[in-house]
Design an enzyme around this catalytic site. Structure first.
Site, mmCIF file in Angstrom:
data_model
loop_
_atom_site.group_PDB
_atom_site.id
_atom_site.type_symbol
_atom_site.label_atom_id
_atom_site.label_comp_id
_atom_site.label_asym_id
_atom_site.label_seq_id
_atom_site.Cartn_x
_atom_site.Cartn_y
_atom_site.Cartn_z
ATOM 1 C CB VAL A 22 -0.944 0.009 1.223
ATOM 2 C CG1 VAL A 22 -1.696 1.325 1.314
ATOM 3 C CG2 VAL A 22 -1.913 -1.160 1.148
ATOM 4 N NE ARG A 45 9.336 -2.463 0.856
ATOM 5 C CZ ARG A 45 8.960 -2.753 -0.371
ATOM 6 N NH1 ARG A 45 9.727 -3.511 -1.146
ATOM 7 N NH2 ARG A 45 7.824 -2.290 -0.851
ATOM 8 C CB THR A 127 -8.311 -2.186 6.661
ATOM 9 O OG1 THR A 127 -8.051 -1.922 5.283
ATOM 10 C CG2 THR A 127 -9.765 -2.593 6.837
ATOM 11 C CB CYS A 267 -7.632 -7.030 1.960
ATOM 12 S SG CYS A 267 -6.519 -5.619 1.851
#
Length: 430
Positions: A22, A45, A127, A267
Site C-alpha cells: 500500500v 526494505r 483498514t 484484506c
C-alpha cells in the site's frame, strides 16, 4: 474552535509510514507532486528500495528512480512533516482478534516528533474498525506527545484500495475516499489526494464513515466468495463443476459472478474480523459475516480432504503455488499453507513449487521449503492451488510430465478446464 492549519496545499511536506504493498505505490505517486519521504522500520526494505528493487513487484525500478521519493528507516527524518500518512498492516492474532500493534507502533513513533501548534495532519489508511482513528489513535497521540488534538494536530482517514498485482486499479487511477475531523482538514486532504489520482476524491461524511466503508468493501467480497465456496461443495456432491454452473448462471444480466477458492491475503481474509469484533463489542452477533468467514476458513481442510479421498491413500503431492493469489509474491495469510498442513497431517509428502514466492520468506514465516526443482519429478497428485501465469499456459503434455500414470490432477481454480489430459490421468476441480 480549532486553530487554523499551517502549510498551504501545494507546498505540503508528506511522510508515508510503511512501505509495503500500500505505502510504496502511494509514496511514489505523492513524490511526483509533493516533497515526500517514505519511512519503513525494515532497514533491509529501505536498502532494497534505494537500490531500485521492490520485492512486492508493485513499482518498477525506473518508476521508483524517477519519482524523487526520499527513503529512510528513521522517523526523525520526517520531523518537519506537514502530513503523515500511516499505511502499516492491520492483521489479526491467533484468535482472529484485531492486532493494532503495527498501527499503534507507527502512532507512537509519530507522537515522538510532533510539534506544538504545527497543525500537522495524521492520516490513517490502514483498514480498521470504525472508531480506531479517533478513539484509539487520537488519545494515544495526545498522551504521548502532550499535545492537543484539534489544536496542535488533526486526524484524517483515507482507506487504501490497493489490489496486489492489479495494474488497472492503481492508486493514481482509483477514487480515493477521504475524511477529516473538520471541513478544513477534509479539503486539505482532497487537494493532496486529488493531485495524484485521476479517479477523483469522495468526501465521506465522517472519519468513522470512511473507516466503515473500507471494512465492508472486503467483508462484502468475503461473503460473496463464501457463497461460491458453499455451492461448490453442494454441487460437488452431485457431480457438478461449479465453474460449469457459473458459466450458465452468468448469462443472466444481473448475476454477480465470484470465483470459489481459498481466501487469504491481508484484506479479504482479515478485514471481516475487524467488523465482527466491533459488532460484538456493541453486543451484536454478526451472523452473516462470521458465517462467511467460517466457510472460507474451512476451505483449506475441504480441499485437502477431497484430494485425499480421491487418491485413496497417502502419497506424493505437488502443490503448485504458495502465495495468497495469482501473479503476486505476497505470502501473507496464504491459505495454501493450511492445505499443506492438512495434507501432511493426513500423511502425504508435499512438495511446493512457486515461481514468485520468496523461499527465505516461506521458510521464515511458515517453515516451508519452496523447491525450485520440483517440476523435474513426478507425483501421485498435483494441486493447482494458485493460478500463476507460469501454470495457466500448460497443455496436457506439460501436466502429464509431472503426474504419475493413474495420478490425480486437482485443478482448484479451473485453469485447465479446456486442456485435454491423457486418459490415464484423473481430473478433479471445484
Amino acid at each position: 474552535m480549532t486553530t487554523p492549519l499551517s502549510s498551504p496545499p501545494g507546498g505540503e511536506r508528506i511522510a508515508v509510514i510503511g512501505l509495503g504493498y500500500v505505502g510504496l505505490p502511494l509514496a511514489v505517486a505523492l513524490a511526483r507532486r509533493f516533497d515526500c519521504i517514505g519511512i519503513d522500520i525494515d532497514s533491509n526494505r529501505i536498502a532494497e528500495l534505494k537500490a531500485g528493487h521492490d520485492r512486492t513487484r508493485e513499482v518498477t525500478p525506473d518508476t521508483l528512480a524517477d519519482s524523487g521519493l526520499r527513503l529512510s528507516e528513521c522517523i526523525e527524518d520526517a520531523q518537519d512533516t506537514d502530513i503523515f500518512i500511516v499505511t502499516v498492516p492491520t492483521p489479526v492474532d491467533s484468535a482472529n482478534q484485531p492486532d493494532l500493534r503495527p498501527v499503534l507502533g507507527a502512532t507512537r513513533a509519530i507522537a515522538a516528533i510532533l510539534k506544538r501548534n504545527a497543525g500537522t495532519i495524521l492520516v490513517y489508511e490502514s483498514t480498521v474498525y470504525p472508531g480506531v482513528t479517533e478513539d484509539v489513535c487520537g488519545p494515544e497521540l495526545e498522551r504521548l506527545s502532550g499535545l492537543k488534538r484539534g489544536v496542535d494536530f488533526f486526524l484524517g482517514y483515507s482507506p487504501e484500495r490497493i489490489n496486489p498485482g492489479d495494474r488497472e486499479h492503481t492508486v493514481d487511477r482509483i477514487t480515493k475516499v477521504i475524511a477529516g475531523e473538520n471541513a478544513e482538514v477534509t479539503e486539505r486532504l482532497a487537494t493532496i489526494y486529488g493531485a495524484v489520482t485521476s479517479g477523483g476524491v469522495f468526501r465521506a461524511a465522517s472519519i468513522k464513515t470512511a473507516e466503515a466503508a473500507k471494512v465492508i468493501e472486503n467483508a462484502q467480497r468475503d461473503i460473496n466468495i463464501a457463497f461460491m465456496n458453499e455451492i461448490a461443495q453442494i454441487f460437488g456432491k452431485i457431480g457438478l463443476s461449479v465453474h460449469d454452473v457459473l458459466d450458465a448462471a452468468n448469462t443472466k444480466w444481473n448475476f454477480l459472478r465470484f470465483a470459489p477458492g481459498l481466501v487469504g491475503g491481508h484484506c479479504i481474509g482479515v478485514d471481516p474480523y475487524y467488523l465482527s469484533y466491533k459488532a460484538q463489542q456493541l453486543g451484536m452477533l454478526p451472523r452473516v459475516v462470521l458465517a462467511g468467514r467460517s466457510i472460507n476458513d474451512g476451505m483449506s481442510n475441504y480441499l485437502a480432504d477431497e484430494v485425499h479421498s480421491r487418491l485413496g491413500k497417502a502419497g506424493r503431492v505437488l502443490m503448485l503455488g504458495l502465495t495468497f493469489k495469482e501473479d503476486v509474491p505476497d505470502l501473507r495469510n496464504s491459505k495454501v499453507v493450511n492445505v499443506i498442513e492438512r495434507l501432511k497431517w493426513i500423511g502425504h509428502e508435499v512438495t511446493i513449487h512457486d515461481p514468485l514466492a520468496d523461499p527465505q520468506e516461506a521458510a521464515h514465516e511458515y517453515g516451508l521449503h519452496v523447491d525450485a526443482a520440483a517440476l523435474d519429478r513426478r507425483y501421485d497428485a498435483v494441486i493447482a492451488a494458485v493460478p500463476h501465469a507460469r501454470y495457466r499456459g500448460w497443455n496436457g503434455e506439460d501436466i502429464a510430465r509431472i503426474v504419475e500414470s493413474g495420478g490425480l490432477v486437482a485443478d482448484i481454480k479451473g485453469i485447465w478446464r479446456d486442456v485435454e489430459l491423457p486418459p490415464d490421468l484423473r481430473r478433479w476441480q471445484l
